[in-house]
Design an enzyme around this catalytic site. Structure first.
Site, PDB file in Angstrom:
ATOM      1  N   ARG A 102       0.808  -1.215   0.000  1.00  8.81           N
ATOM      2  CA  ARG A 102       0.000   0.000   0.000  1.00  8.81           C
ATOM      3  C   ARG A 102       0.838   1.262   0.000  1.00  8.81           C
ATOM      4  O   ARG A 102       0.554   2.208  -0.737  1.00  8.81           O
ATOM      5  CB  ARG A 102      -0.958  -0.021   1.195  1.00  8.81           C
ATOM      6  N   LYS A 137       2.448  24.800  -2.337  1.00  5.65           N
ATOM      7  CA  LYS A 137       1.157  24.178  -2.016  1.00  5.65           C
ATOM      8  C   LYS A 137       1.273  22.663  -2.183  1.00  5.65           C
ATOM      9  O   LYS A 137       0.763  22.066  -3.127  1.00  5.65           O
ATOM     10  CB  LYS A 137       0.053  24.757  -2.899  1.00  5.65           C
ATOM     11  N   GLU A 199       5.186  40.172  -5.189  1.00  6.62           N
ATOM     12  CA  GLU A 199       3.882  39.910  -5.786  1.00  6.62           C
ATOM     13  C   GLU A 199       3.159  41.234  -6.020  1.00  6.62           C
ATOM     14  O   GLU A 199       3.058  42.057  -5.116  1.00  6.62           O
ATOM     15  CB  GLU A 199       3.067  39.026  -4.841  1.00  6.62           C
ATOM     16  N   ASP A 220       0.078  38.855 -10.312  1.00  8.99           N
ATOM     17  CA  ASP A 220      -0.858  37.948  -9.669  1.00  8.99           C
ATOM     18  C   ASP A 220      -2.301  38.210 -10.100  1.00  8.99           C
ATOM     19  O   ASP A 220      -2.820  39.320  -9.939  1.00  8.99           O
ATOM     20  CB  ASP A 220      -0.739  38.079  -8.147  1.00  8.99           C
TER      21      ASP A 220
END
Length: 292
Positions: A102, A137, A199, A220
């Protein structure tokens, strides 16, 4: 072909902890149903088409479970395979193969899913001079592997963590009192070898970032017409400044964003919004070297 500085004690310790989470005091199902000493051959195959990433990691899982297991990859890392393709043949203790199954599959499926999605974004950028990168992320504890999978899929990596580049975002700007204040404070406290990225969301912020001599300017969530205008402005005043685009990037929008002239496009969804590739393990029991 792909650098993987993963064969170190840090990764081995992670794999041991992941095995401990799954196995606990022991694989009770295997222990109570499979005779001790049973030997088997495991065939791992793709149940859908995609780009394969994580073969060395799957091998390492089985190696840690039982060093006597033989492991043979039938495809290369980064190969695009079709449904039904045999990826790996492993042979050894049935108990060990089932105990590692697994975790090996989970890692292989997730990494291949990331590589497959990245490959699709790379294909959408074919012929355009722009670099596709990931973001922070990522799944906690899996960043090293997920960023590696992005590279296998043909992408590149943004900063690895909070420590290897200055990236001044909206909340840093608010906290510092402005872009200039944030950039000047950062520059006074970092090595000369480290880059500063800011940014921006408006013409005024782009102007301020340019005035500060920022190394990288991120545009952005800008609409393509405005983004194209900002790229033209930045490159006319500071040709060496790297321009990055981020926000609302998907397979439908990425080509239009790239055509605005940006140098880099960052896509968080490469590592946080992907479908794991369907990969399965089939066991063929062996007794005395002959498949049953």
């Amino acid at each position: 072909m792909y650098e993987l500085s993963n064969y170190n004690e840090a990764l081995r310790a992670q794999i041991r902890s992941w095995l401990a989470e799954d196995v606990g005091s022991g694989d009770i199902t295997t222990a109570t149903t499979i005779p001790a000493g049973s030997q088997s051959k495991a065939v791992i195959h793709a149940k859908e088409s995609g780009v394969i990433a994580g073969l060395p990691i799957a091998k390492l899982v089985f190696e840690i479970v039982d060093p006597s297991i033989t492991f043979e990859a039938k495809v290369a890392e980064g190969d695009h395979v079709e449904k039904g393709t045999v990826l790996i043949v492993a042979e050894g203790s049935t108990h060990s193969l089932l105990t590692g199954e697994r975790l090996a599959l989970n890692l292989l499926q997730r990494m291949s899913g990331i590589a497959t999605k990245t490959s699709a974004f790379v294909a959408a950028l074919e012929g355009l001079k722009v670099r596709l990168v990931d973001t922070r992320k990522t799944t906690p504890g899996h960043r090293m592997l997920e960023k590696y999978a992005v590279r296998v899929g043909g992408g590149a990596n943004h900063r690895f963590g909070l420590y290897d580049a200055v990236m001044i975002k909206d909340n840093h700007i608010k906290g510092a009192g402005g872009i200039r204040q944030a950039v000047e404070a950062a520059r006074a406290n970092i090595p000369h070898t480290m880059k500063i990225e800011v940014e921006t969301e408006s013409l005024e912020q782009v102007e301020e970032a340019l005035a500060c001599g920022t190394d990288i300017i991120m545009l952005d969530n800008m609409a393509p017409p405005m983004m194209k205008e900002m790229v033209s402005l930045i490159k006319s005043r500071s040709p060496q400044t790297i321009v990055e685009a981020s926000g609302n990037v998907n397979l439908q929008t990425i080509k239009g964003i790239a055509e605005c002239g940006v140098d880099v496009i960052s896509v968080g969804g490469l590592t946080y919004s992907f479908n794991a590739l369907d990969i399965s393990l089939d066991l063929n029991a062996i007794k005395g070297g002959t498949a049953l």
